[in-house]
Design a protein around this motif. Structure first.
Motif, short mmCIF file in Angstrom:
data_model
loop_
_atom_site.label_atom_id
_atom_site.label_comp_id
_atom_site.label_asym_id
_atom_site.label_seq_id
_atom_site.Cartn_x
_atom_site.Cartn_y
_atom_site.Cartn_z
N VAL A 6 -55.38 31.59 5.55
CA VAL A 6 -54.60 30.55 5.19
C VAL A 6 -55.14 29.64 4.16
O VAL A 6 -54.01 28.91 3.38
N ALA A 7 -56.46 29.38 4.41
CA ALA A 7 -56.94 28.10 3.56
C ALA A 7 -58.41 28.21 3.38
O ALA A 7 -59.14 29.23 4.11
N ALA A 8 -58.79 27.55 2.44
CA ALA A 8 -60.45 27.65 2.32
C ALA A 8 -60.99 26.19 2.24
O ALA A 8 -60.14 25.54 1.21
N LEU A 9 -61.93 25.88 3.08
CA LEU A 9 -62.40 24.46 2.99
C LEU A 9 -63.77 24.55 2.18
O LEU A 9 -64.69 25.11 2.51
N CYS A 10 -63.88 24.08 1.19
CA CYS A 10 -65.12 24.04 0.23
C CYS A 10 -65.78 22.62 0.22
O CYS A 10 -65.23 21.81 0.01
N ILE A 11 -67.24 22.84 0.27
CA ILE A 11 -68.14 21.73 -0.30
C ILE A 11 -69.00 21.87 -1.27
O ILE A 11 -69.72 22.89 -1.20
N ASN A 12 -68.96 21.04 -2.17
CA ASN A 12 -69.89 21.13 -3.58
C ASN A 12 -70.87 20.14 -3.45
O ASN A 12 -70.22 18.91 -3.47
#
Length: 288
Positions: free
Chosen positions: A145-151
């Motif tokens: 349902v979602a994507a949590l991204c850390i850059n």
């Protein structure tokens, strides 16, 4: 004849009956309160996609504040692709709420290959090196349902590393060995990890996808035959290009054909997928 007066009850018996009344009253009161507690539990919000999106939207800012200033936290609602960013904290890639997903996330969502990607290398157009992590959030039915991204921007840390090396190298005696500094564990990055483009709008993302698919054919559009153009359309279909606005018109203009020709190519590709694996053209896997 002397009349007998009634004797008062003993104090022990009275207090015993009072204690008994109290003892019997407590379980009844407890039983009366239990259904209310069960009812309150049943009214908790279900763990569906909307609840998950709201939950993680509220975590983006505190998570971003807990990380170094060189890190960015982005939340994507996969139901809103391509313009899937619903929360962002930090300014590493310069994106905002309402901006599109990266080409990598769009492709993985299109092909159904969504999974966690931890600590992979990526790069910004200005040359800054990033270390990125993408975590896929799933509902109770295991649907993404979602994507949590850390850059994380590594340029600041590279500068600190160079300054520290210069400082230590200048003050240590020649005969003295430098102090060994423990290094953090390095996450291996697979060789076939695709590159990632952090587009700020759909038009920029579409231009990148079309340019990439045409370049992979290794031949100018003016010299392309039908099989080359079908390969371009096949590659763009696999990467989610047709989720973007005006995709058909843009591809048709690039390949110098009509939009109806693009629809015919798509029909041929669908027939190939039903009958068997497609030809090798247009299936080149992107590499970083």
């Amino acid at each position: 004849m002397t009349e007998k007066k009634p004797q008062p009850a003993a104090r022990g018996a009275t207090s015993g009956r009072a204690r008994a009344a109290k003892v019997t009253a407590l379980p009844a009161k407890a039983r009366a309160t239990r259904p209310a507690r069960v009812q309150a539990t049943e009214e908790l919000p279900p763990c569906d996609r909307d609840w998950l999106i709201a939950l993680f939207k509220g975590l983006v800012e505190p998570l971003g504040r807990a990380l170094p200033i060189s890190a960015e936290v982005v939340l994507h609602d996969l139901a809103l692709l391509p313009n899937s960013i619903v929360a962002v904290h930090g300014d590493v890639t310069g994106r905002q709420v309402g901006d599109p997903a990266t080409d990598l996330l769009l492709e993985r969502a299109t092909t159904g290959e969504l999974d966690h990607m931890m600590g992979y290398a990526s790069k910004l157009p200005d040359g800054r090196q990033l270390r990125s992590t993408t975590m896929i959030i799933r509902d109770a039915a295991n649907v993404p349902v979602a994507a949590l991204c850390i850059n994380s921007d590594l340029s600041m840390w590279h500068s600190v590393e160079r300054i520290a090396a210069a400082m230590v190298g200048g003050v240590l005696p020649a005969a003295e060995s430098p102090v060994s500094v423990p290094q953090p564990p390095q996450v291996p990055v697979p060789e076939d990890t695709p590159s990632e483009v952090f587009a700020r709008d759909v038009d920029e993302l579409a231009s990148h996808l079309v340019h990439q698919a045409v370049t992979e054919q290794g031949i100018p559009v003016e010299l392309m035959k039908k099989e080359h153009k079908i390969a371009v359309v096949r590659a763009l279909k696999a990467r989610g290009m047709f989720l973007l606005r005006d995709a058909v018109e843009m591809i048709a203009a690039t390949l110098m054909v009509t939009r109806f020709t693009i629809y015919n190519y798509l029909n041929e590709i669908e027939d190939e997928e039903k009958d068997g694996p497609p030809s090798k053209q247009g299936t080149t896997k992107r590499k970083g």
